[in-house]
Design an enzyme around this catalytic site. Structure first.
Site, PDB file in Angstrom:
ATOM      1  N   HIS A  18       0.163   2.906   4.564  1.00 14.35           N
ATOM      2  CA  HIS A  18      -0.489   3.745   5.574  1.00 14.35           C
ATOM      3  C   HIS A  18      -2.011   3.694   5.436  1.00 14.35           C
ATOM      4  O   HIS A  18      -2.730   3.418   6.409  1.00 14.35           O
ATOM      5  CB  HIS A  18       0.001   5.185   5.436  1.00 14.35           C
ATOM      6  CG  HIS A  18      -0.606   6.129   6.426  1.00 14.35           C
ATOM      7  ND1 HIS A  18      -0.007   6.432   7.628  1.00 14.35           N
ATOM      8  CD2 HIS A  18      -1.776   6.835   6.409  1.00 14.35           C
ATOM      9  CE1 HIS A  18      -0.772   7.276   8.300  1.00 14.35           C
ATOM     10  NE2 HIS A  18      -1.855   7.538   7.573  1.00 14.35           N
ATOM     11  N   GLU A  19      -2.492   3.968   4.239  1.00 16.54           N
ATOM     12  CA  GLU A  19      -3.939   4.034   4.040  1.00 16.54           C
ATOM     13  C   GLU A  19      -4.600   2.660   4.160  1.00 16.54           C
ATOM     14  O   GLU A  19      -5.756   2.561   4.574  1.00 16.54           O
ATOM     15  CB  GLU A  19      -4.263   4.658   2.679  1.00 16.54           C
ATOM     16  CG  GLU A  19      -3.782   6.086   2.495  1.00 16.54           C
ATOM     17  CD  GLU A  19      -4.316   7.048   3.551  1.00 16.54           C
ATOM     18  OE1 GLU A  19      -5.348   6.739   4.182  1.00 16.54           O
ATOM     19  OE2 GLU A  19      -3.687   8.100   3.751  1.00 16.54           O
ATOM     20  N   HIS A  22      -5.797   2.125   7.712  1.00 17.86           N
ATOM     21  CA  HIS A  22      -7.105   2.737   7.974  1.00 17.86           C
ATOM     22  C   HIS A  22      -8.218   1.920   7.313  1.00 17.86           C
ATOM     23  O   HIS A  22      -9.254   1.646   7.930  1.00 17.86           O
ATOM     24  CB  HIS A  22      -7.135   4.166   7.419  1.00 17.86           C
ATOM     25  CG  HIS A  22      -6.180   5.106   8.087  1.00 17.86           C
ATOM     26  ND1 HIS A  22      -6.067   5.212   9.455  1.00 17.86           N
ATOM     27  CD2 HIS A  22      -5.299   6.011   7.567  1.00 17.86           C
ATOM     28  CE1 HIS A  22      -5.158   6.124   9.751  1.00 17.86           C
ATOM     29  NE2 HIS A  22      -4.677   6.620   8.626  1.00 17.86           N
TER      30      HIS A  22
END
Length: 419
Positions: A18-19, A22
Site C-alpha cells: 500500500h505505502e 504512495h
C-alpha cells in the site's frame, strides 16, 4: 507462534504494498518523500538513503505512512544568530548546513545565521568572520539539525501541495490501487495452486478420498447424470438433487447415483454422510484447468470478494455496529485460524484483506486516501487550491475520528477474541 508469524507477514506485505504505491508515484510526481514508515509509534529500525528518505520500522502494527515534504509541520526553523557550519560544493553552492555540534566537516565554513530562504530563493545569509555574506543553497542540500538528524531541504517545487493536481491524485490513489492489484495477483496464484477454477456449469466431479462417492466406486472426472431419478446437468443441479434425495433419509439408508465413467453408464448405491444438518456424498465440482480459465478464475474471485466487502460496507452504513468492524486484533485472530488451515487459507485471507484495505481507504473520510482524493477532485473543479490551513483542520478532524474509532474497535476485538 505460527499465527503470530503469519500475522506479521500478512500485515507487513499489505502495508508495504500500500505505502509503496504512495511512495512510488510521489517520487514520479516530483514530490520529496521524507519518510517511508511501516507501523506506528516508536522506531525499531531506521535507515536514510542517498535521496534523503528515512525508512523506519515502528513498534505498533497499526498501519504505516509515507510522509511527504510540505505536509504538516515540515519547515526547519533557524533562529537568528544560530551558529552553523556550511559545506560548499564545487560550484560554491551550500550543499550542507550543519546546526549541530556533531558530524562536523573540517572543510566547512563557520557562520552565524541572520537570514535564510530554503524554499524559494534558496539562499542563506550570515556573519562570516564579522562580514555579512550570502550564499546560494543547492536544490538538494541537507540540514543537520541540533539533535544530529540530517534531512533534505524542501524547495517549493518538491512539496506535495505544489505538485500537479494529477500527480497528487494518482499519489493518493496509488495505495488502494496497489492493494487491488495485490489481491487480484494473490487470487490468481491461489487458483493456480488449487489446479484450476471450479466449473459449476459441469456435472463432472472430483471425488474426495474416503468419501461416500469414493467408497461406492466413483473416480475423479466421472459425470453424475442423476441422483434418485433427479436429472443432473450442473453443480447446482447436483447439490439440489442431493438435498431432495436426502430430505427424508433415514439412518443407514442410501441414495441411487447414476454416473458416466469412460462412456459407460453405471448406477450405484451411495450412503450420504451427515455434516451438521446437511448431507454430502463426498464430491466437489470439477476444475477448469486452462491457463486462461485460471486467470479469469482469479479475477472472478477478486470481483466476488470486492462485492462481498461492498455489501458489508453497505450493511455497516445502514446499521452501524462495532461487531461489524475489525482491527489488528481481529486480523491476528483470522491469521491464526488461517495458519492452522494451511497455505491456501493464508493466501485467501491475504487477498481478501488486501482488497478490503483498498476499498476501506477509498471511503471519502478525511485522513483516509479517499478523503484526500475528494479534496483533489474539489480543487480540480474549483480550479484553485484549498487553503492549507483548511485542509489541515479537515485532516486533523478525520484523524481524531479514526483514532477514536480504532481504539473502540481494538477494545471490542480484545473482548471478543480473548474473553
Amino acid at each position: 507462534m505460527l499465527g503470530i508469524i503469519t500475522f506479521i507477514i500478512i500485515f507487513g506485505i499489505l502495508v508495504i504494498v500500500h505505502e509503496f504505491g504512495h511512495f512510488y508515484f510521489a517520487k514520479k510526481s516530483g514530490i520529496l518523500v521524507r519518510e517511508f514508515a511501516i507501523g506506528m509509534g516508536p522506531k525499531i529500525f531506521s535507515h536514510v538513503d542517498q535521496g534523503g528518505t528515512l525508512y523506519t520500522l515502528r513498534m505498533l502494527p497499526l498501519g504505516g505512512y509515507v510522509r511527504m515534504a510540505g505536509w504538516g509541520d515540515d519547515k526547519t526553523e533557524i533562529k537568528t544568530g544560530t551558529p552553523a557550519s556550511l559545506t560548499l560544493n564545487e560550484q560554491g553552492f551550500v550543499k550542507r548546513i550543519n546546526l549541530s555540534q556533531s558530524k562536523l566537516d573540517p572543510t566547512s565554513l563557520p557562520m552565524h545565521v541572520t537570514g535564510y530562504d530554503l524554499e524559494d530563493q534558496l539562499s542563506i545569509t550570515g556573519l562570516v568572520l564579522e562580514e555579512t555574506k550570502t550564499y546560494k543553497v543547492a536544490h538538494d542540500a541537507t540540514i543537520v539539525e541540533e539533535d544530529g538528524t540530517e534531512i533534505r531541504i524542501a524547495p517549493l517545487d518538491v512539496q506535495y501541495q505544489n505538485a500537479s493536481i494529477g500527480g497528487r491524485l494518482i499519489t493518493n490513489f496509488a495505495g488502494p490501487m496497489n492493494n487491488f492489484i495485490l489481491g487480484i495477483v494473490v487470487f490468481i496464484l491461489l487458483v493456480f495452486l488449487q489446479g484450476g477454477m471450479p466449473d459449476f456449469s459441469s456435472n463432472h466431479v472430483r471425488v474426495q478420498e474416503n468419501g461416500a462417492a469414493a467408497k461406492a466406486g466413483l473416480r475423479d472426472n466421472d459425470q453424475i447424470v442423476a441422483i434418485n431419478g433427479y436429472k443432473v446437468n450442473s453443480w447446482n443441479d447436483l447439490t439440489e438433487a442431493v438435498n431432495l434425495a436426502t430430505r427424508d433419509l433415514g439412518p443407514s439408508q442410501t441414495i441411487k447415483v447414476t454416473y458416466k465413467s469412460h462412456q459407460r453408464l453405471k448406477t450405484v448405491a451411495v450412503k450420504p454422510q451427515k455434516h451438521a444438518k446437511t448431507y454430502t456424498i463426498g464430491v466437489k465440482a470439477s476444475l477448469k484447468t486452462g491457463f486462461k480459465d485460471k486467470l479469469l478464475g482469479g479475477l472472478e474471485l477478486a470481483w466476488s470478494g470486492a462485492f462481498t466487502i461492498l455489501n458489508a460496507l453497505k450493511g455497516l452504513i445502514t446499521g452501524f455496529s462495532l461487531n461489524k468492524l475489525g482491527g489488528p486484533v481481529a486480523m491476528y485472530d483470522m491469521s491464526n485460524q488461517a495458519a492452522q488451515n494451511g497455505l491456501e487459507s493464508v493466501l485467501s485471507l491475504m487477498a481478501m484483506l488486501s482488497i478490503n484495505l483498498g476499498i476501506f481507504n477509498l471511503i471519502p473520510i478525511p485522513a483516509l486516501d479517499g478523503g484526500k482524493i475528494l479534496m483533489n477532485i474539489i480543487e480540480a473543479i474549483r480550479r484553485k487550491p484549498i487553503k492549507q490551513e483548511t485542509e489541515a483542520y479537515i485532516t486533523l478532524a478525520g484523524v481524531a475520528i479514526m483514532v477514536v474509532l480504532m481504539i473502540a474497535v481494538t477494545w471490542n476485538d480484545i473482548m471478543r477474541v480473548f474473553f
